[in-house]
Design an enzyme around this catalytic site. Sequence first.
Site, PDB file in Angstrom:
ATOM      1  N   CYS A  11     -11.131  28.922   3.266  1.00 38.93           N
ATOM      2  CA  CYS A  11     -11.968  29.961   2.374  1.00 38.93           C
ATOM      3  C   CYS A  11     -11.607  31.502   2.769  1.00 38.93           C
ATOM      4  CB  CYS A  11     -13.482  29.932   2.736  1.00 38.93           C
ATOM      5  SG  CYS A  11     -14.228  28.336   1.944  1.00 38.93           S
TER       6      CYS A  11
HETATM    7  N1  NAD Z   1     -15.144  23.933   2.807  1.00 37.40           N
HETATM    8  C1  NAD Z   1     -15.860  24.828   2.646  1.00 37.40           C
HETATM    9  O1  NAD Z   1     -16.701  25.142   3.551  1.00 37.40           O
HETATM   10  C2  NAD Z   1     -16.179  25.498   1.383  1.00 37.40           C
HETATM   11  C3  NAD Z   1     -17.323  26.302   1.253  1.00 37.40           C
HETATM   12  C4  NAD Z   1     -17.351  27.109   0.116  1.00 37.40           C
HETATM   13  C5  NAD Z   1     -16.644  26.850  -1.114  1.00 37.40           C
HETATM   14  N2  NAD Z   1     -15.436  26.172  -1.028  1.00 37.40           N
HETATM   15  C6  NAD Z   1     -14.785  25.901  -2.054  1.00 37.40           C
HETATM   16  O2  NAD Z   1     -15.033  24.789  -2.880  1.00 37.40           O
HETATM   17  C7  NAD Z   1     -13.882  24.150  -3.509  1.00 37.40           C
HETATM   18  C8  NAD Z   1     -13.599  22.789  -2.718  1.00 37.40           C
HETATM   19  O3  NAD Z   1     -13.360  22.872  -1.357  1.00 37.40           O
HETATM   20  P1  NAD Z   1     -13.656  21.780  -0.300  1.00 37.40           P
HETATM   21  O4  NAD Z   1     -13.382  22.392   1.066  1.00 37.40           O
HETATM   22  O5  NAD Z   1     -14.623  20.879  -0.855  1.00 37.40           O
HETATM   23  O6  NAD Z   1     -12.292  21.071  -0.688  1.00 37.40           O
HETATM   24  P2  NAD Z   1     -11.569  19.632  -0.204  1.00 37.40           P
HETATM   25  O7  NAD Z   1      -9.923  19.645  -0.205  1.00 37.40           O
HETATM   26  O8  NAD Z   1     -12.138  19.153   1.152  1.00 37.40           O
HETATM   27  O9  NAD Z   1     -12.049  18.739  -1.356  1.00 37.40           O
HETATM   28  C9  NAD Z   1     -11.391  18.746  -2.761  1.00 37.40           C
HETATM   29  C10 NAD Z   1     -11.569  17.319  -3.281  1.00 37.40           C
HETATM   30  O10 NAD Z   1     -10.867  17.456  -4.661  1.00 37.40           O
HETATM   31  C11 NAD Z   1     -10.256  16.382  -5.007  1.00 37.40           C
HETATM   32  N3  NAD Z   1      -9.505  16.477  -6.042  1.00 37.40           N
HETATM   33  C12 NAD Z   1      -8.214  17.470  -6.235  1.00 37.40           C
HETATM   34  N4  NAD Z   1      -7.672  17.247  -7.520  1.00 37.40           N
HETATM   35  C13 NAD Z   1      -8.535  16.554  -8.049  1.00 37.40           C
HETATM   36  C14 NAD Z   1      -8.845  16.462  -9.586  1.00 37.40           C
HETATM   37  N5  NAD Z   1      -7.848  17.066 -10.389  1.00 37.40           N
HETATM   38  N6  NAD Z   1      -9.674  15.597  -9.803  1.00 37.40           N
HETATM   39  C15 NAD Z   1     -10.719  15.086  -8.883  1.00 37.40           C
HETATM   40  N7  NAD Z   1     -10.658  15.373  -7.642  1.00 37.40           N
HETATM   41  C16 NAD Z   1      -9.691  16.098  -7.213  1.00 37.40           C
HETATM   42  C17 NAD Z   1      -9.223  16.284  -3.565  1.00 37.40           C
HETATM   43  O11 NAD Z   1      -8.663  14.905  -3.546  1.00 37.40           O
HETATM   44  C18 NAD Z   1     -10.446  16.278  -2.637  1.00 37.40           C
HETATM   45  O12 NAD Z   1     -11.163  15.250  -2.254  1.00 37.40           O
HETATM   46  C19 NAD Z   1     -12.796  25.050  -2.996  1.00 37.40           C
HETATM   47  O13 NAD Z   1     -12.766  26.019  -4.107  1.00 37.40           O
HETATM   48  C20 NAD Z   1     -13.312  26.036  -1.993  1.00 37.40           C
HETATM   49  O14 NAD Z   1     -12.818  27.307  -1.851  1.00 37.40           O
HETATM   50  C21 NAD Z   1     -15.303  25.266   0.268  1.00 37.40           C
END
Ligand code: NAD
Length: 434
Positions: A271
């Site tokens: 992030c």
């Molecule tokens: N990790 C955090 O603490 C956090 C906190 C707030 C916001 N976010 C935001 O949330 C979003 C997701 O982050 P995350 O940390 O969960 O990422 P992550 O990489 O842990 O998870 C994302 C998932 O999406 C899947 N994916 C990718 N392409 C896809 C598609 N076309 N269709 C379906 N699934 C698909 C991936 O395989 C993965 O399992 C990002 O925008 C991030 O900035 C993350």
Amino acid sequence: MKYKLLAKLNDKSAVIGVVGLGYVGLPLVLRYSAVGYKVVGFDVDQSKISSLSKGESYIEHINADSVRSAVEKGFEATSDFTRAKEVDALILCVPTPLNKYREPDLSFVLNTMDALAPNLRAGQIMSLESTTYPGTTGEELLPRIQSTGLIVGEDFFLVYSPEREDPGNPDFTTQTIPKICGADNLSCQDVGMALYEQVIDEVVPVSSTRAAEMTKLLENIHRAVNIGLVNEMKIVADKMDVDIHEVIRAAATKPFGFVPYYPGPGLGGHCIPIDPFYLTWKAREFGLHTRFIELAGEVNSAMPDFVISKLVWALNEQEKAVNGSKVLVLGIAYKKNVDDMRESPSVFIMDKLRSLGADVSYSDSHVPEFPEIRQYQFELKSVVLTDEVIASYDCVLIATDHDDFNYELIEKNAQLIVDSRGRYLGKRTNIVKA
Ligand SMILES: NC(=O)c1ccc[n+]([C@@H]2O[C@H](COP(=O)([O-])OP(=O)(O)OC[C@H]3O[C@@H](n4cnc5c(N)ncnc54)[C@H](O)[C@@H]3O)[C@@H](O)[C@H]2O)c1
């Protein structure tokens, strides 16, 4: 259409679809399942689907019992996007990284939309949770939904509701972290609030998807800028032979108007190093230059080099060169007590030390084996810390100060410690603050 969907959300007969089953998506799946909704999870990663289907967790702080319990209650994980027809809500939690030019890479969001679009139907709500620039929901998602013939606000509902996960923080859960929900018309807002109010203690409505998108960016920019400030203060304090951590602890006794932020070896995680540049990019469209964001980025991205230069000096004091020295890096996850290595500055530091000729090892109980990362290849396993092992290194670098390190043992045995986290208080022989 709206009232039918509201009724289903309120009596929990609605089926919830979560797309992207990572750090953000999986906790949501578990929360919806725990309160009694049937949940379908969508992902493109088959290994995640098969782990979840077996009731296993692939995230350290999410225990397998909660996944098993969700599976028992009917949770299914699938890569079959035609099943999107079966769900009443689609919550998108896919990655939003930067491309190699440090510009927003919306390909995951757009690919997801392309896969979902033929399977959307009247009577559904879609909520985007991925962090992104103001305008994404209205400019990218809305037209794609409307091109299917659905009318947003009448027979389909669209909101933006940013995630506020803090992995590894035991004080807050998905349920207790207040959630923002932004919509561009009242019908969408009503359905969005109903979607989240059943599972989150406090849902805060905002008047547009753009305001909600910007809220998330403000939160993360606020952190990036303040960490940049305190990192710059660390360099100044170091030159003046003042301990920045003592200064921060002292300043934090002020009961108003000061919020402590802590310096480190650089920004990490999915992030804070990334999200601010989503706003920088969008601001250019309006002829604006986001100077605070750029400056914080400049300071924060220079921190790994600062730590390395301190380490080089510290070895030099002992008449050693980095080239040929054995260096043990403690903590390679990007922050303490988690296993997440995304954008971890420890890895950048390890790579740089190796290119300077150091013989680099690491210890991190959260990451037993160095994972596959595109830019960085290390065939290493986490070293178990004993008196002899610690003493065998020319230098031990504290990069991420996990609580499970035995800091007394490390101090007792290390020839030299470079501490980039202020773990050791006061001045000590053989400990260099970096
Ligand atoms: N990790 C955090 O603490 C956090 C906190 C707030 C916001 N976010 C935001 O949330 C979003 C997701 O982050 P995350 O940390 O969960 O990422 P992550 O990489 O842990 O998870 C994302 C998932 O999406 C899947 N994916 C990718 N392409 C896809 C598609 N076309 N269709 C379906 N699934 C698909 C991936 O395989 C993965 O399992 C990002 O925008 C991030 O900035 C993350």
